[in-house]
Design an enzyme around this catalytic site. Structure first.
Site, PDB file in Angstrom:
ATOM      1  N   HIS A   1       0.811  -1.217   0.000  1.00  0.00           N
ATOM      2  CA  HIS A   1       0.000   0.000   0.000  1.00  0.00           C
ATOM      3  C   HIS A   1       0.843   1.265   0.000  1.00  0.00           C
ATOM      4  O   HIS A   1       1.893   1.350   0.632  1.00  0.00           O
ATOM      5  CB  HIS A   1      -0.946   0.014   1.205  1.00  0.00           C
ATOM      6  CG  HIS A   1      -0.250  -0.138   2.525  1.00  0.00           C
ATOM      7  ND1 HIS A   1       0.234   0.928   3.235  1.00  0.00           N
ATOM      8  CD2 HIS A   1       0.035  -1.238   3.259  1.00  0.00           C
ATOM      9  CE1 HIS A   1       0.782   0.506   4.364  1.00  0.00           C
ATOM     10  NE2 HIS A   1       0.683  -0.814   4.393  1.00  0.00           N
ATOM     11  N   ASP A   2       0.394   2.237  -0.800  1.00  0.00           N
ATOM     12  CA  ASP A   2       0.952   3.587  -0.849  1.00  0.00           C
ATOM     13  C   ASP A   2       2.351   3.652  -1.460  1.00  0.00           C
ATOM     14  O   ASP A   2       3.037   4.668  -1.319  1.00  0.00           O
ATOM     15  CB  ASP A   2       0.962   4.236   0.545  1.00  0.00           C
ATOM     16  CG  ASP A   2      -0.411   4.243   1.177  1.00  0.00           C
ATOM     17  OD1 ASP A   2      -1.273   4.993   0.707  1.00  0.00           O
ATOM     18  OD2 ASP A   2      -0.643   3.459   2.120  1.00  0.00           O
TER      19      ASP A   2
ATOM     20  N   GLY B   1       5.149  -1.158   2.522  1.00  0.00           N
ATOM     21  CA  GLY B   1       4.312   0.024   2.345  1.00  0.00           C
ATOM     22  C   GLY B   1       5.092   1.320   2.281  1.00  0.00           C
ATOM     23  O   GLY B   1       6.162   1.469   2.885  1.00  0.00           O
TER      24      GLY B   1
END
Length: 264
Positions: A121-122, A139
């Site tokens: 994520h991200d 992440g």
């Protein structure tokens, strides 16, 4: 659409260009958008709020847009955004973003992402990168343009990888990798600058010379990071042609936290 295989399961709410090809047994969710000329292989799952640009090649068994592997995630409408002309090989897993950051995982244009690459994520991936097999990003990792990750490179969360840098096979990154740096090891250590890669990309001899001078300041002169930044800033007068390269290095180093540091 004749180019969507009869066994594929495609939501009626998905926005898919008429030129997109979808292979057998693939599943595409209701919030997915796919641009012209993109090919989705068999047995792929594309879900979540995922936007994919034009002329991408997505090979079989990839999973794009699944929720993040983050216990704090509570169903927020975060996103995965993929640009144009990317090659995404078998068994890649790209997750959507999380509310603890921008909420968006981003992949730019013209990237070559080999089998089993994971983007958590991200993460933010620039343009023209190469990720060899089993490169794994935790992440919030940011990867600059033209970076190359060797096979089985593993990157700790929040690490930044600068433009034109390169990692060797089985590299383990806990610290930021400045632009142009080649590194290797577990944990990684800087070995050199990516001189051959720069020449292949059309860097002139004076620009390569400026990169060599920055390498000397960072790694050869036994300077603190602050002192190295000051030395690099002084190079602009002697390397006018390389001012943009020097500014990029200075901007990268300015964002490096004292706790994380750079590979040494």
């Amino acid at each position: 659409m004749s180019n969507i295989h009869a066994t594929a399961v495609v939501s009626a709410s998905a926005e898919i260009d008429s030129t997109v090809t979808v292979g057998p047994y693939s599943v595409i969710g209701p919030h997915v958008k796919i641009g012209a000329g993109t090919t989705v292989g068999p047995h792929c799952v594309i879900e979540g709020h995922t936007t994919i640009g034009v002329d991408n090649r997505i090979f079989q068994f990839s999973s794009l847009g699944a929720i993040p592997q983050d216990k704090k995630y509570a169903g927020e409408p975060c996103e995965l955004v993929i640009g144009d002309r990317n090659t995404i090989r078998e068994f890649c897993t790209f997750n959507i973003g999380s509310p603890g950051d921008t909420g968006i995982t981003r992949v730019g244009n013209d990237n070559w992402l080999m089998a089993y690459v994971h983007l958590a994520h991200d993460c933010v991936v620039g343009n023209n990168t190469i990720f060899a097999n089993n490169s794994q990003l935790a992440g919030h990792v940011h990867v600059g343009d033209w970076a190359i990750l060797g096979g089985f490179t593993v990157v700790h969360q929040f690490v930044r990888i600068g433009a034109h840098s390169m990692t060797a096979m089985c590299t383990l990154l806990f610290a930021d990798v400045p632009p142009y740096v080649m590194c290797q090891g577990q944990p990684a250590h800087a070995r050199s600058m990516n001189y051959e890669g720069l020449r292949r990309r059309g860097f002139s001899a004076p620009r390569v010379g400026a990169v060599k001078a920055m390498h000397k300041a960072l790694y050869r002169d036994d300077l603190t990071l602050e002192a190295a930044r000051a030395r690099i800033a002084e190079l602009k007068d002697a390397h006018v042609e390389s001012e943009a390269d020097i500014e990029m290095m200075l901007a990268f180093l300015a964002q490096t936290s004292p706790q994380r540091g750079i590979v040494r």
